[in-house]
Design an enzyme around this catalytic site. Structure first.
Site, PDB file in Angstrom:
ATOM      1  N   ASP A   1     -16.021   3.681  13.621  1.00  0.00           N
ATOM      2  CA  ASP A   1     -14.589   3.856  13.941  1.00  0.00           C
ATOM      3  C   ASP A   1     -14.301   3.638  15.044  1.00  0.00           C
ATOM      4  O   ASP A   1     -13.132   2.898  15.343  1.00  0.00           O
ATOM      5  CB  ASP A   1     -14.411   5.160  13.021  1.00  0.00           C
ATOM      6  CG  ASP A   1     -12.727   5.460  13.407  1.00  0.00           C
ATOM      7  OD1 ASP A   1     -11.717   4.706  12.838  1.00  0.00           O
ATOM      8  OD2 ASP A   1     -12.322   6.536  14.062  1.00  0.00           O
TER       9      ASP A   1
ATOM     10  N   GLY B   1      -1.258   7.918   0.986  1.00  0.00           N
ATOM     11  CA  GLY B   1      -0.739   9.013   1.791  1.00  0.00           C
ATOM     12  C   GLY B   1       0.173   8.823   3.037  1.00  0.00           C
ATOM     13  O   GLY B   1       1.071   9.132   3.013  1.00  0.00           O
ATOM     14  N   VAL B   2      -0.217   7.592   3.707  1.00  0.00           N
ATOM     15  CA  VAL B   2       0.602   7.277   4.890  1.00  0.00           C
ATOM     16  C   VAL B   2       2.168   6.667   4.411  1.00  0.00           C
ATOM     17  O   VAL B   2       3.107   6.876   4.940  1.00  0.00           O
ATOM     18  CB  VAL B   2      -0.103   6.247   5.917  1.00  0.00           C
ATOM     19  CG1 VAL B   2       0.738   5.874   6.865  1.00  0.00           C
ATOM     20  CG2 VAL B   2      -1.147   6.974   6.383  1.00  0.00           C
ATOM     21  N   GLY B   3       1.748   5.929   3.530  1.00  0.00           N
ATOM     22  CA  GLY B   3       2.822   5.052   2.959  1.00  0.00           C
ATOM     23  C   GLY B   3       4.033   6.272   2.466  1.00  0.00           C
ATOM     24  O   GLY B   3       5.545   6.096   2.611  1.00  0.00           O
TER      25      GLY B   3
ATOM     26  N   GLU C   1     -15.143  11.798   5.639  1.00  0.00           N
ATOM     27  CA  GLU C   1     -15.119  11.134   4.269  1.00  0.00           C
ATOM     28  C   GLU C   1     -16.359  11.697   3.608  1.00  0.00           C
ATOM     29  O   GLU C   1     -17.327  12.044   4.082  1.00  0.00           O
ATOM     30  CB  GLU C   1     -15.182   9.634   4.356  1.00  0.00           C
ATOM     31  CG  GLU C   1     -13.747   9.208   4.841  1.00  0.00           C
ATOM     32  CD  GLU C   1     -12.652   9.330   3.949  1.00  0.00           C
ATOM     33  OE1 GLU C   1     -12.727   9.656   2.755  1.00  0.00           O
ATOM     34  OE2 GLU C   1     -11.598   9.276   4.563  1.00  0.00           O
TER      35      GLU C   1
ATOM     36  N   GLY D   1       0.830  -1.252   0.029  1.00  0.00           N
ATOM     37  CA  GLY D   1       0.045   0.108   0.119  1.00  0.00           C
ATOM     38  C   GLY D   1       0.939   1.112   0.008  1.00  0.00           C
ATOM     39  O   GLY D   1       1.872   1.375   0.829  1.00  0.00           O
TER      40      GLY D   1
ATOM     41  N   LYS E   1     -11.733   0.358  17.382  1.00  0.00           N
ATOM     42  CA  LYS E   1     -10.829   0.855  18.181  1.00  0.00           C
ATOM     43  C   LYS E   1     -10.976   0.370  19.720  1.00  0.00           C
ATOM     44  O   LYS E   1      -9.960  -0.098  20.488  1.00  0.00           O
ATOM     45  CB  LYS E   1     -10.453   2.420  18.374  1.00  0.00           C
ATOM     46  CG  LYS E   1     -10.094   2.915  17.089  1.00  0.00           C
ATOM     47  CD  LYS E   1     -10.128   4.505  16.944  1.00  0.00           C
ATOM     48  CE  LYS E   1      -9.551   4.699  15.413  1.00  0.00           C
ATOM     49  NZ  LYS E   1      -9.631   6.383  15.518  1.00  0.00           N
TER      50      LYS E   1
ATOM     51  N   GLU F   1       0.911   0.156  16.425  1.00  0.00           N
ATOM     52  CA  GLU F   1       0.367   1.376  17.444  1.00  0.00           C
ATOM     53  C   GLU F   1      -0.517   2.199  16.683  1.00  0.00           C
ATOM     54  O   GLU F   1      -1.383   2.956  17.241  1.00  0.00           O
ATOM     55  CB  GLU F   1       1.682   2.031  17.836  1.00  0.00           C
ATOM     56  CG  GLU F   1       1.685   3.228  18.275  1.00  0.00           C
ATOM     57  CD  GLU F   1       1.036   2.673  19.923  1.00  0.00           C
ATOM     58  OE1 GLU F   1      -0.321   3.017  20.182  1.00  0.00           O
ATOM     59  OE2 GLU F   1       1.879   2.295  20.861  1.00  0.00           O
TER      60      GLU F   1
END
Length: 345
Positions: free
Chosen positions: A225, A12-14, A214, A9, A229, A154
């Site tokens: 969501d 954006g995070v990658g 979104e 993947g 968690k 995390e």
């Protein structure tokens, strides 16, 4: 020490994680004697690359920024293109897999399958996905342990804020009797704006315009969501194997300006609270809007910030406040998990 990585993947995070390595790679090497080297990137839409000696991160980012994909990354001897995610995990020479795909939280896929392939190939997994931890924690934890590898996540609860490592390492020795948190920045922002006089619909539209919500906000406003968690916190922190059906879940879609006014008149404030409480009957798990007293640490959390309070028998209540989302913050969560793997070898 060189630690080789597959990135599965590359959104954006990658890309944010790669930017962190570009910015801080030499500093990390000097301070921790660790060099993280990306040998593979596999993305369903952007394509895939593998080189056993490592990819050039400057070229990777230049290619993606210019073309939106990896197909124009220049050919070099030893470069392999076109592997699927599973082929990348199986065939690469990486030590760890960083799993950052878009995953269906209802099924946990494709991330659960990626974990299974990685563990059976003796590779660690670091991930930011909630689904596998919430839905398949016991099975995947056992598989990782059986194969002598680490599974760290995390970033799945509060992004770069150490919501899991804090109780695991710093609060150890306490009996944690209750966990309460604001674990969704979108709904927290909406409540703040409704206190300013906006209707629910206006607050939601503004949150979408600012990128907090979104186009389909269901996961946020219906509480799903936060539910996932809460499942992670129950399984990982408290050791209770909760399932989705064990959590009472109610979102904020029915909140009105009259509800906000009522809370103000009582000297309280609405928050969407995810809660786990140990009782004589077992673990009580809820996700629901609550009117919290203004002297509650969670009452002062504004905007899109997150916070979590651990009720501890020895240290007393401890509240952690931090960003619950963000590209750089989540990239940091990936980095600290990888450093932890090296430090605990």
């Amino acid at each position: 020490m060189t630690h080789k990585l597959d990135l599965i993947g590359f959104g954006g995070v990658g890309q944010g994680f790669v930017e962190i390595l570009r910015e801080k790679g030499q500093q990390l090497k000097a301070a921790n004697e660790i060099e993280f080297k990306i040998v593979s990137i596999s993305d369903l839409y952007k394509g895939s690359l593998h080189h056993p000696n490592g990819l050039c991160l400057d070229t990777v980012m230049k290619t993606v920024k210019e073309t939106g994909a990896l197909y124009d990354y220049p050919d070099t001897p030893g470069l392999v293109r076109g592997w699927s995610s599973e082929e990348t995990i199986t065939n690469s020479n990486a030590d760890s897999v960083v799993e950052m795909t878009f995953t269906d939280v209802q099924t946990g896929q494709p991330a659960i399958d990626h974990c299974t392939v990685a563990f059976t190939n003796k590779k660690n997994i670091v991930m930011t996905n909630k689904g596998p931890v919430a839905l398949a924690y016991d099975r995947l934890f056992s598989l990782a342990k059986e194969n002598g590898v680490k599974w760290l996540f995390e970033g799945s609860v509060m992004s770069g804020s150490p919501a899991l490592r804090l109780p695991e390492l710093t609060l150890t020795g306490n009996d944690i009797t209750e966990i309460r948190g604001i674990l969704n920045g979108t709904t927290n922002y909406m409540f703040m704006r409704m206190e300013d006089g906006l209707t629910y619909e206006e607050a939601l539209r503004e949150a979408q315009e600012k990128g907090f919500a979104e186009a389909d906000p269901t996961a946020d406003v219906e509480g799903y969501d936060v539910l996932y968690k809460i499942l992670i916190l129950a399984n990982v922190v408290l050791g209770y194997p909760l399932k989705r059906e064990d959590v009472t879940c109610k979102g904020i879609a029915n909140m009105t300006t009259n509800d906000i006014k009522e809370a103000k008149e009582q000297g309280r404030r609405w928050k969407l609270i995810g809660s786990l409480k140990k009782t004589d009957q077992g673990l009580l798990a809820t996700v629901q809007p609550e009117m919290v007293s203004l002297d509650d640490p969670l009452a002062g959390i504004s905007g899109a910030m997150n916070a979590i309070t651990y009720e501890c028998d020895l240290s007393g209540p401890i509240t952690l406040v931090g960003a619950g989302a963000g590209i750089k913050e989540t990239g940091f969560a990936v980095l600290i998990d990888l450093i932890h793997i090296e430090r605990t070898k």
